[in-house]
Write an enzyme that holds these catalytic residues in place. Structure first.
Site, PDB file in Angstrom:
ATOM      1  N   GLY A  15      -3.321   1.518  66.974  1.00 44.48           N
ATOM      2  CA  GLY A  15      -2.825   0.724  68.912  1.00 44.48           C
ATOM      3  C   GLY A  15      -2.504  -0.483  68.049  1.00 44.48           C
ATOM      4  N   TRP A  47       1.936   2.997  75.886  1.00 50.59           N
ATOM      5  CA  TRP A  47       2.179   3.235  77.587  1.00 50.59           C
ATOM      6  C   TRP A  47       1.923   2.145  78.160  1.00 50.59           C
ATOM      7  CZ3 TRP A  47       4.786   7.420  78.166  1.00 50.59           C
ATOM      8  CH2 TRP A  47       4.935   7.932  77.085  1.00 50.59           C
ATOM      9  N   GLN A  49       1.973  -1.240  80.507  1.00 47.26           N
ATOM     10  CA  GLN A  49       3.142  -1.436  81.504  1.00 47.26           C
ATOM     11  C   GLN A  49       3.202  -2.822  82.214  1.00 47.26           C
ATOM     12  OE1 GLN A  49       3.716   1.151  85.366  1.00 47.26           O
ATOM     13  NE2 GLN A  49       4.138   2.478  83.949  1.00 47.26           N
ATOM     14  N   GLY A  51       1.223  -6.238  81.747  1.00 54.05           N
ATOM     15  CA  GLY A  51       1.476  -6.976  80.433  1.00 54.05           C
ATOM     16  C   GLY A  51      -0.286  -7.251  79.585  1.00 54.05           C
ATOM     17  N   GLU A 120      -2.122  -9.035  89.177  1.00 52.66           N
ATOM     18  CA  GLU A 120      -2.675  -7.933  89.115  1.00 52.66           C
ATOM     19  C   GLU A 120      -3.764  -8.578  89.620  1.00 52.66           C
ATOM     20  OE1 GLU A 120      -1.139  -4.693  86.123  1.00 52.66           O
ATOM     21  OE2 GLU A 120      -1.844  -6.391  84.514  1.00 52.66           O
ATOM     22  N   HIS A 236      -7.269   4.846  87.441  1.00 53.59           N
ATOM     23  CA  HIS A 236      -5.746   3.595  87.994  1.00 53.59           C
ATOM     24  C   HIS A 236      -5.586   4.679  89.382  1.00 53.59           C
ATOM     25  CE1 HIS A 236      -2.294   0.802  88.372  1.00 53.59           C
ATOM     26  NE2 HIS A 236      -2.628   0.444  87.335  1.00 53.59           N
ATOM     27  N   ARG A 285      -9.392  -3.329  90.335  1.00 53.06           N
ATOM     28  CA  ARG A 285      -9.393  -1.476  90.699  1.00 53.06           C
ATOM     29  C   ARG A 285      -9.996  -1.039  91.090  1.00 53.06           C
ATOM     30  NH1 ARG A 285      -6.058  -1.257  84.996  1.00 53.06           N
ATOM     31  NH2 ARG A 285      -4.231  -2.435  85.484  1.00 53.06           N
ATOM     32  N   HIS A 349      -8.219   5.962  83.729  1.00 57.57           N
ATOM     33  CA  HIS A 349      -7.438   4.857  83.163  1.00 57.57           C
ATOM     34  C   HIS A 349      -7.733   4.683  81.632  1.00 57.57           C
ATOM     35  CE1 HIS A 349      -3.622   2.223  82.728  1.00 57.57           C
ATOM     36  NE2 HIS A 349      -4.295   1.458  83.401  1.00 57.57           N
ATOM     37  N   ARG A 384     -12.950  -2.957  84.093  1.00 60.27           N
ATOM     38  CA  ARG A 384     -12.221  -3.522  83.309  1.00 60.27           C
ATOM     39  C   ARG A 384     -11.392  -4.580  84.661  1.00 60.27           C
ATOM     40  NH1 ARG A 384      -6.301  -2.240  80.916  1.00 60.27           N
ATOM     41  NH2 ARG A 384      -6.948  -1.200  83.005  1.00 60.27           N
ATOM     42  N   LEU A 390      -5.042  -5.501  76.066  1.00 61.03           N
ATOM     43  CA  LEU A 390      -4.272  -5.203  74.944  1.00 61.03           C
ATOM     44  C   LEU A 390      -5.044  -7.164  75.036  1.00 61.03           C
ATOM     45  CD1 LEU A 390      -1.016  -5.386  76.406  1.00 61.03           C
ATOM     46  CD2 LEU A 390      -2.365  -3.492  74.562  1.00 61.03           C
TER      47      LEU A 390
HETATM   48  C1  LIG Z   1      -0.322   3.747  81.566  1.00 54.26           C
HETATM   49  C2  LIG Z   1      -1.207   2.998  80.644  1.00 54.26           C
HETATM   50  C3  LIG Z   1      -1.201   1.715  81.392  1.00 54.26           C
HETATM   51  C4  LIG Z   1      -2.112   0.338  79.872  1.00 54.26           C
HETATM   52  N1  LIG Z   1      -1.211  -1.009  80.694  1.00 54.26           N
HETATM   53  C5  LIG Z   1      -2.258  -2.355  80.446  1.00 54.26           C
HETATM   54  C6  LIG Z   1      -1.519  -2.952  80.742  1.00 54.26           C
HETATM   55  O1  LIG Z   1      -1.020  -3.433  81.631  1.00 54.26           O
HETATM   56  N2  LIG Z   1      -2.097  -3.929  79.622  1.00 54.26           N
HETATM   57  C7  LIG Z   1      -3.785  -3.681  79.421  1.00 54.26           C
HETATM   58  O2  LIG Z   1      -4.128  -4.677  78.691  1.00 54.26           O
HETATM   59  N3  LIG Z   1      -4.181  -2.705  79.360  1.00 54.26           N
HETATM   60  C8  LIG Z   1      -3.063  -1.685  79.564  1.00 54.26           C
HETATM   61  N4  LIG Z   1      -3.481  -0.448  78.891  1.00 54.26           N
HETATM   62  C9  LIG Z   1      -5.362   0.118  78.742  1.00 54.26           C
HETATM   63  C10 LIG Z   1      -4.841  -0.033  77.062  1.00 54.26           C
HETATM   64  O3  LIG Z   1      -3.224   0.430  76.586  1.00 54.26           O
HETATM   65  C11 LIG Z   1      -5.439  -0.031  76.241  1.00 54.26           C
HETATM   66  O4  LIG Z   1      -7.002   0.006  76.069  1.00 54.26           O
HETATM   67  C12 LIG Z   1      -4.983  -0.481  74.658  1.00 54.26           C
HETATM   68  O5  LIG Z   1      -3.853   0.099  74.342  1.00 54.26           O
HETATM   69  C13 LIG Z   1      -5.635   0.517  73.235  1.00 54.26           C
HETATM   70  O6  LIG Z   1      -5.448   0.004  72.745  1.00 54.26           O
HETATM   71  P1  LIG Z   1      -6.434   0.661  71.142  1.00 54.26           P
HETATM   72  O7  LIG Z   1      -5.648  -0.026  69.963  1.00 54.26           O
HETATM   73  O8  LIG Z   1      -8.347   0.625  70.960  1.00 54.26           O
HETATM   74  O9  LIG Z   1      -6.402   2.362  71.376  1.00 54.26           O
HETATM   75  P2  LIG Z   1      -4.749   2.758  71.540  1.00 54.26           P
HETATM   76  O10 LIG Z   1      -3.553   2.221  71.390  1.00 54.26           O
HETATM   77  O11 LIG Z   1      -5.153   4.376  72.509  1.00 54.26           O
HETATM   78  O12 LIG Z   1      -4.491   3.823  69.628  1.00 54.26           O
HETATM   79  C14 LIG Z   1      -5.989   4.726  69.515  1.00 54.26           C
HETATM   80  C15 LIG Z   1      -5.056   5.164  68.033  1.00 54.26           C
HETATM   81  O13 LIG Z   1      -6.541   6.388  67.330  1.00 54.26           O
HETATM   82  C16 LIG Z   1      -5.926   7.141  67.063  1.00 54.26           C
HETATM   83  N5  LIG Z   1      -6.605   8.116  66.752  1.00 54.26           N
HETATM   84  C17 LIG Z   1      -7.472   8.719  68.204  1.00 54.26           C
HETATM   85  N6  LIG Z   1      -8.221   9.458  67.082  1.00 54.26           N
HETATM   86  C18 LIG Z   1      -8.566   9.377  66.066  1.00 54.26           C
HETATM   87  C19 LIG Z   1      -8.719  10.869  64.675  1.00 54.26           C
HETATM   88  N7  LIG Z   1      -9.693  11.383  65.215  1.00 54.26           N
HETATM   89  N8  LIG Z   1      -8.531  10.011  63.713  1.00 54.26           N
HETATM   90  C20 LIG Z   1      -7.597   9.483  63.583  1.00 54.26           C
HETATM   91  N9  LIG Z   1      -6.946   8.899  65.250  1.00 54.26           N
HETATM   92  C21 LIG Z   1      -7.388   8.773  65.745  1.00 54.26           C
HETATM   93  C22 LIG Z   1      -4.859   7.883  67.937  1.00 54.26           C
HETATM   94  O14 LIG Z   1      -4.177   9.238  67.162  1.00 54.26           O
HETATM   95  C23 LIG Z   1      -3.823   6.225  68.537  1.00 54.26           C
HETATM   96  O15 LIG Z   1      -3.138   5.696  67.056  1.00 54.26           O
HETATM   97  C24 LIG Z   1      -2.758   0.669  79.797  1.00 54.26           C
HETATM   98  C25 LIG Z   1      -2.955   2.386  79.002  1.00 54.26           C
HETATM   99  C26 LIG Z   1      -2.053   3.000  79.807  1.00 54.26           C
HETATM  100  C27 LIG Z   1      -2.205   4.591  79.337  1.00 54.26           C
END
Ligand SMILES: Cc1cc2nc3c(=O)[nH]c(=O)nc-3n(C[C@H](O)[C@H](O)[C@H](O)COP(=O)(O)OP(=O)(O)OC[C@H]3O[C@@H](n4cnc5c(N)ncnc54)[C@H](O)[C@@H]3O)c2cc1C
Length: 538
Positions: A15, A47, A49, A51, A120, A236, A285, A349, A384, A390
């Site tokens: 991510g 996912w 949305q 920003g 927001e 959410h 929220r 969420h 949050r 992000l």
């Molecule tokens: C629908 C939705 C809308 C959102 N809108 C916003 C927004 O507008 N603005 C904002 O700031 N945030 C938003 N968020 C929150 C934000 O998207 C997330 O908090 C952020 O993207 C998390 O990023 P990350 O890199 O921490 O994890 P993620 O993007 O969730 O990535 C996690 C990664 O870890 C991997 N993984 C997990 N467990 C294991 C394991 N055991 N072994 C190997 N790999 C593993 C997964 O496969 C994935 O690749 C939203 C979230 C959702 C669900």
């Protein structure tokens, strides 16, 4: 059969946090290897949305400042943010977003040619920059993945991280990983960065995809690193209602729709948020999600399991271009949002808590780092602020890579050759369906002591010990352990604050203005600790 590989830094997760860290680590000359349990683009990031919340130089509302963004974050966090962490991360935002744009991410322009900004819940200004209308996460993920591929950063897809490997002195120096066929392998490295995202799959209905099973929290706990603030799961307020008993990932209706003027109403057309909070539909929220839940239970006598988001007064063409993702999701359930109010309900969420870490990703264990949603840096406190995650992934992801570089250079990290490789772990695994059902019934919005005890009993009765030799076993064991940690924390916190709403203790209690820490006993039971100078110790 088994297999083996070595790097300086292992990043778990593709991510925003993991990819940002991997790219920064590579630019510093580290040998980096990324593993992810699914396809590279699977995760919460794609996912997103609304920003990214950021106050960019020369591109902000009159009077808006980075310090106002800090202040809004602290208010949303309901007294539990770590102010130093908030300052460090929010002040790091402008440079991090500028770097993302330089990598090739394309954000929506406004009429003046500068970046378009929306507002927001909880934000006192229009400062959320977005891409593809309401497809910001997809663009962030695309840009980072494409830079990763261009830079030839190696990514092992469909490899699930099972447990941390440690040296005899207790430093983390690698991972046990299962390949796509379930064959265990060993990856050794001086540093491991957990960027494993969230835990929405603890509940029946969530905005999170299938990979969000809390694996990183479980892995860290078993390795001996504490987690904190896990009772604060943000629901959410407006996830698309797809019918009674909705399961799994449900499409989100971004808060930015309310930012552009849509309002929440019930089945009679009465406003839900009027008189509840000075910011009405744009309140933070936790306030909106709790108000909807209360409204359905009290004003509507429990006959409704959803409310409506009325956007019919907005310009139809603008809605379609500004919110293409929401628009098409609504059409799939037979609702045209420019003509009819959108049925919505709160759903799990975002994990505000996580693995205790500082703003450089360092945890309490030498060699183990965490960034993104899996981490608890103190940015989010009890709730949050929208679009701060992000941002956190971008800022802390890069800082964590820099911390690994510095720790390697100073000799703080262990020789990965010393990593001891134990057998695959055995852990309690509860039935996922039962777990999600009781978590949704008793540990969502509105918890009380008796219900939380029911969850504990169901987990105790249904859990059986299993060897973690498949992705599903790893995920189910993580869901089981994280539920236990969450229940213990939620039971102990006898007050309501932020996303944690106790119906038997409905008021906020100043005596509870502190984070709770969870560790595992040697027999694997979660125990609570008080947190003093929590992140300073990380
Ligand atoms: C629908 C939705 C809308 C959102 N809108 C916003 C927004 O507008 N603005 C904002 O700031 N945030 C938003 N968020 C929150 C934000 O998207 C997330 O908090 C952020 O993207 C998390 O990023 P990350 O890199 O921490 O994890 P993620 O993007 O969730 O990535 C996690 C990664 O870890 C991997 N993984 C997990 N467990 C294991 C394991 N055991 N072994 C190997 N790999 C593993 C997964 O496969 C994935 O690749 C939203 C979230 C959702 C669900």
């Amino acid at each position: 059969m088994s297999w083996e590989a070595r790097a300086d830094l292992l990043v778990v997760g593709t991510g925003v946090a993991g990819l940002t860290a991997a790219l920064r680590a590579q630019s510093l000359g580290l040998r980096v290897l990324v593993v992810t349990k699914a396809a590279a683009e699977d995760g919460n990031t794609r996912w997103a949305q609304g920003g990214v919340a950021v106050v960019l130089p020369g591109q902000h509302d009159e009077g808006d400042t980075v310090d106002r963004h800090v202040a809004d974050t602290l208010v949303a966090g309901a007294g539990l943010c770590d102010e130093d962490a908030v300052r460090a991360i929010v002040h790091g935002g402008p440079a991090a977003v500028t770097h993302l744009l330089a990598l090739g991410a394309v954000f929506d322009p406004g009429p003046d040619g500068k970046l378009a900004r929306t507002r927001e819940g909880g934000h006192s200004a229009f400062r959320v920059v977005h891409a593809g209308g309401d497809a910001t996460g997809a663009e962030v993920e695309r840009a980072l993945l494409s830079a990763t591929r261009d830079g030839q950063v190696p990514v092992l897809e469909n490899h699930v991280a099972v447990q941390a490997l440690k040296t005899p002195s207790g430093a983390v120096a690698g991972l046990h990983v299962l390949d796509p066929s379930g064959v265990p392998g060993v990856l050794t490295a001086s540093a491991v960065l957990l960027a494993t995202g969230g835990l929405g799959q603890l509940y029946q209905a969530t905005s999170n995809p299938e990979v969000a099973t809390g694996d990183g929290l479980a892995l860290a706990l078993r390795a001996g690193a504490p987690v904190a603030d896990v009772e604060f799961v943000q629901f959410h307020p407006t996830v698309l209602y797809t019918g009674q008993g909705a399961r799994g990932r449900c499409p989100l209706v971004t808060e930015a729709v309310r930012g552009e003027g849509a309002v929440l109403v019930d089945a009679t057309g009465a406003r839900v948020m009027e008189g509840v909070h000075p910011l009405a539909d744009l309140a933070p929220r936790d306030v909106v999600a709790a108000a909807i839940t209360r409204h359905m239970a009290l004003e509507r006598g429990g006959i409704d399991d959803h409310v409506f988001l009325d956007a019919t007064h907005l310009d139809a063409a603008t809605f379609r271009t500004r919110f293409p993702t929401v628009y098409s999701a609504c059409l799939t359930v037979g609702v045209d949002p420019v003509v009819s109010p959108i049925p919505v309900a709160p759903a799990a969420h975002f994990a505000c808590g996580g693995v205790v870490s500082d703003v450089d990703g360092r945890t309490g264990l030498v060699g183990l780092y965490a960034a993104g949603e899996v981490a608890s840096t103190g940015l989010h406190g009890a709730n949050r602020l929208a679009s701060n995650s992000l941002l956190e992934g971008l800022v802390v992801g890069a800082r964590a890579a820099e911390a690994v570089f510095a720790d390697l250079a100073s000799g703080r990290l262990a020789d990965p050759g010393l990593a001891v490789v134990p057998d695959l772990p055995v852990a309690p695994v509860a039935d996922r369906d039962s777990l999600q059902r009781v978590m949704s019934r008793y540990a969502a919005i509105g918890r009380e002591a008796e219900g939380l005890a029911v969850v504990g009993s169901v987990l105790d009765v249904s859990a059986v010990d299993r060897v973690l030799d498949s992705r599903i076993a790893v995920e189910d064991a993580a869901l089981t352990l994280v539920s236990r940690a969450l229940i213990a924390s939620a039971w102990a916190r006898r007050e309501s604050r932020g996303c944690h709403v106790r119906t038997d203790f409905p008021e906020r209690d100043a005596g509870w203005a502190r984070s709770q820490l969870v560790r595992l006993t040697p027999t694997g039971q979660p125990v609570l600790g008080n947190v003093t100078a929590l992140r300073g110790a990380a």
